[in-house]
Enzyme design. Structure first.
Site, PDB file in Angstrom:
ATOM      1  N   ALA A  12       0.788  -1.228   0.000  1.00  0.00           N
ATOM      2  CA  ALA A  12       0.000   0.000   0.000  1.00  0.00           C
ATOM      3  C   ALA A  12       0.822   1.282   0.000  1.00  0.00           C
ATOM      4  O   ALA A  12       0.265   2.370   0.061  1.00  0.00           O
ATOM      5  CB  ALA A  12      -0.932   0.011   1.223  1.00  0.00           C
ATOM      6  N   ARG A  14       2.619   2.559  -2.401  1.00  0.00           N
ATOM      7  CA  ARG A  14       2.707   3.261  -3.679  1.00  0.00           C
ATOM      8  C   ARG A  14       1.736   2.636  -4.672  1.00  0.00           C
ATOM      9  O   ARG A  14       1.110   1.614  -4.401  1.00  0.00           O
ATOM     10  CB  ARG A  14       4.127   3.201  -4.239  1.00  0.00           C
ATOM     11  CG  ARG A  14       4.523   1.823  -4.736  1.00  0.00           C
ATOM     12  CD  ARG A  14       5.909   1.827  -5.368  1.00  0.00           C
ATOM     13  NE  ARG A  14       6.948   1.795  -4.354  1.00  0.00           N
ATOM     14  CZ  ARG A  14       8.237   2.033  -4.599  1.00  0.00           C
ATOM     15  NH1 ARG A  14       8.626   2.334  -5.825  1.00  0.00           N
ATOM     16  NH2 ARG A  14       9.127   1.953  -3.641  1.00  0.00           N
ATOM     17  N   ASP A  60       6.797  -7.624   6.117  1.00  0.00           N
ATOM     18  CA  ASP A  60       7.104  -8.436   4.942  1.00  0.00           C
ATOM     19  C   ASP A  60       6.049  -9.528   4.867  1.00  0.00           C
ATOM     20  O   ASP A  60       6.050 -10.451   5.677  1.00  0.00           O
ATOM     21  CB  ASP A  60       8.503  -9.045   5.087  1.00  0.00           C
ATOM     22  CG  ASP A  60       8.926  -9.860   3.871  1.00  0.00           C
ATOM     23  OD1 ASP A  60       8.052 -10.201   3.042  1.00  0.00           O
ATOM     24  OD2 ASP A  60      10.123 -10.181   3.758  1.00  0.00           O
ATOM     25  N   SER A 139      -3.420  -9.943 -12.974  1.00  0.00           N
ATOM     26  CA  SER A 139      -2.841  -9.154 -14.059  1.00  0.00           C
ATOM     27  C   SER A 139      -3.257  -9.754 -15.389  1.00  0.00           C
ATOM     28  O   SER A 139      -3.522 -10.957 -15.494  1.00  0.00           O
ATOM     29  CB  SER A 139      -1.311  -9.151 -13.962  1.00  0.00           C
ATOM     30  OG  SER A 139      -0.732  -8.596 -15.130  1.00  0.00           O
ATOM     31  N   TYR A 151       5.949 -14.402 -13.282  1.00  0.00           N
ATOM     32  CA  TYR A 151       4.872 -13.456 -12.967  1.00  0.00           C
ATOM     33  C   TYR A 151       3.544 -13.925 -13.569  1.00  0.00           C
ATOM     34  O   TYR A 151       2.498 -13.877 -12.906  1.00  0.00           O
ATOM     35  CB  TYR A 151       5.252 -12.082 -13.502  1.00  0.00           C
ATOM     36  CG  TYR A 151       4.324 -10.954 -13.147  1.00  0.00           C
ATOM     37  CD1 TYR A 151       4.313 -10.403 -11.869  1.00  0.00           C
ATOM     38  CD2 TYR A 151       3.472 -10.400 -14.106  1.00  0.00           C
ATOM     39  CE1 TYR A 151       3.476  -9.346 -11.552  1.00  0.00           C
ATOM     40  CE2 TYR A 151       2.637  -9.339 -13.798  1.00  0.00           C
ATOM     41  CZ  TYR A 151       2.644  -8.818 -12.527  1.00  0.00           C
ATOM     42  OH  TYR A 151       1.811  -7.768 -12.214  1.00  0.00           O
ATOM     43  N   ALA A 154       2.252 -16.845 -11.565  1.00  0.00           N
ATOM     44  CA  ALA A 154       1.772 -16.397 -10.264  1.00  0.00           C
ATOM     45  C   ALA A 154       0.412 -15.712 -10.385  1.00  0.00           C
ATOM     46  O   ALA A 154      -0.505 -15.962  -9.583  1.00  0.00           O
ATOM     47  CB  ALA A 154       2.786 -15.453  -9.623  1.00  0.00           C
ATOM     48  N   LYS A 155       0.272 -14.857 -11.383  1.00  0.00           N
ATOM     49  CA  LYS A 155      -0.984 -14.119 -11.533  1.00  0.00           C
ATOM     50  C   LYS A 155      -2.120 -15.036 -12.005  1.00  0.00           C
ATOM     51  O   LYS A 155      -3.293 -14.812 -11.666  1.00  0.00           O
ATOM     52  CB  LYS A 155      -0.792 -12.957 -12.500  1.00  0.00           C
ATOM     53  CG  LYS A 155       0.054 -11.826 -11.914  1.00  0.00           C
ATOM     54  CD  LYS A 155      -0.489 -11.321 -10.595  1.00  0.00           C
ATOM     55  CE  LYS A 155       0.168 -10.027 -10.148  1.00  0.00           C
ATOM     56  NZ  LYS A 155      -0.336  -9.558  -8.838  1.00  0.00           N
TER      57      LYS A 155
END
Length: 250
Positions: A12, A14, A60, A139, A151, A154-155
């Site tokens: 959160a 950015r 983390d 995504s 990526y 994972a998405k």
């Protein structure tokens, strides 16, 4: 109408996460900003203010103890969380033959392991309350993207994770949905341009030629959709993946 719910937004400090947090505050929710970047998180929390409805938690989200502590701190400072936005993430892009095992594992950890642990920790509060909203950030890369085998996987995993949450938690009044953004103007996409050795303006111009609406997205575009999925008008929407990409996906 003033909301009384507490939300946790990961990643959160950015970009999309900060925009979602800002929108939820405007919607009347209490919001815990969770991020591992202490300095940036402090700056964002000061900018958002929140009038006592906001707390910043440095954690983390790949660490199970940190996750449990973040949820406990949120409950103590703002009340039991019944809204969760799993947004934390980053990229370690490379072609398959160049990608290291660490590149693979680290992306899986922050996108899937972290989402699993946060959701497991928060769902107890949702079940106790008899209601809850989970929004996972996927995504358009879930459909496949050159140089992003980690990526993309994972998405795509986030989408299966979301649908299963909807099946398992629906009987407790919990809705789970995913948002799959297209090209969004963030620090992450700027970093991608640098790795590709091109200017961000050139990357944007190329993307805009491919997007039917003729523009790249902004973090607020995702925040608006998150607000809908968390708000009262989406009470019968669950287990869905909503692509927010300026046009149809292939």
């Amino acid at each position: 109408m003033t909301e009384s719910r507490t939300a946790i937004v990961t990643g959160a400090a950015r970009g999309i996460g900060a925009a979602v947090a800002e929108r939820l505050l405007a919607d009347g929710l209490r919001v815990a900003l969770v991020d591992s970047d202490a300095d940036l998180l402090e700056s964002t929390s000061k900018r958002l203010s929140g009038g006592g409805r906001l707390c910043a938690v440095v954690a983390d989200v790949r660490d199970p103890d940190a996750v449990d502590q973040a949820v406990a701190q949120t409950a103590q400072e703002l009340g039991a969380p019944t809204v969760l936005v799993n947004n934390a993430g980053y990229t370690r892009d490379n072609l398959l033959h160049k990608m290291s095992l660490d590149d693979w594992d680290s992306v899986m950890d922050v996108h899937l392991r972290a989402a699993f642990m946060m959701t497991r920790a928060v769902q107890t509060h949702m079940v106790d309350a008899g209601s809850g909203r989970i929004v996972n950030i996927s995504s358009i890369a879930a459909l496949g993207n050159r140089g992003q085998v980690n990526y993309s996987a994972a998405k795509a995993g986030v989408q299966g994770f979301t649908r299963t949450l909807a099946i398992e938690l629906g009987r407790f009044g919990v809705n789970a949905n995913a948002i799959a953004p297209g090209f969004i103007e963030t620090a992450m996409t700027r970093a991608t341009a640098e790795r590709m050795r091109m200017t961000f303006d050139d990357m944007k111009a190329h993307a805009e030629q491919q997007i039917p609406l003729g523009r790249v997205g902004q973090p607020t575009d995702i925040a608006d959709v998150a607000s809908f999925l968390i708000g009262p008008d989406s009470s019968y929407v669950s287990g869905q993946v909503l692509y927010v990409s300026g046009g149809p996906t292939v």
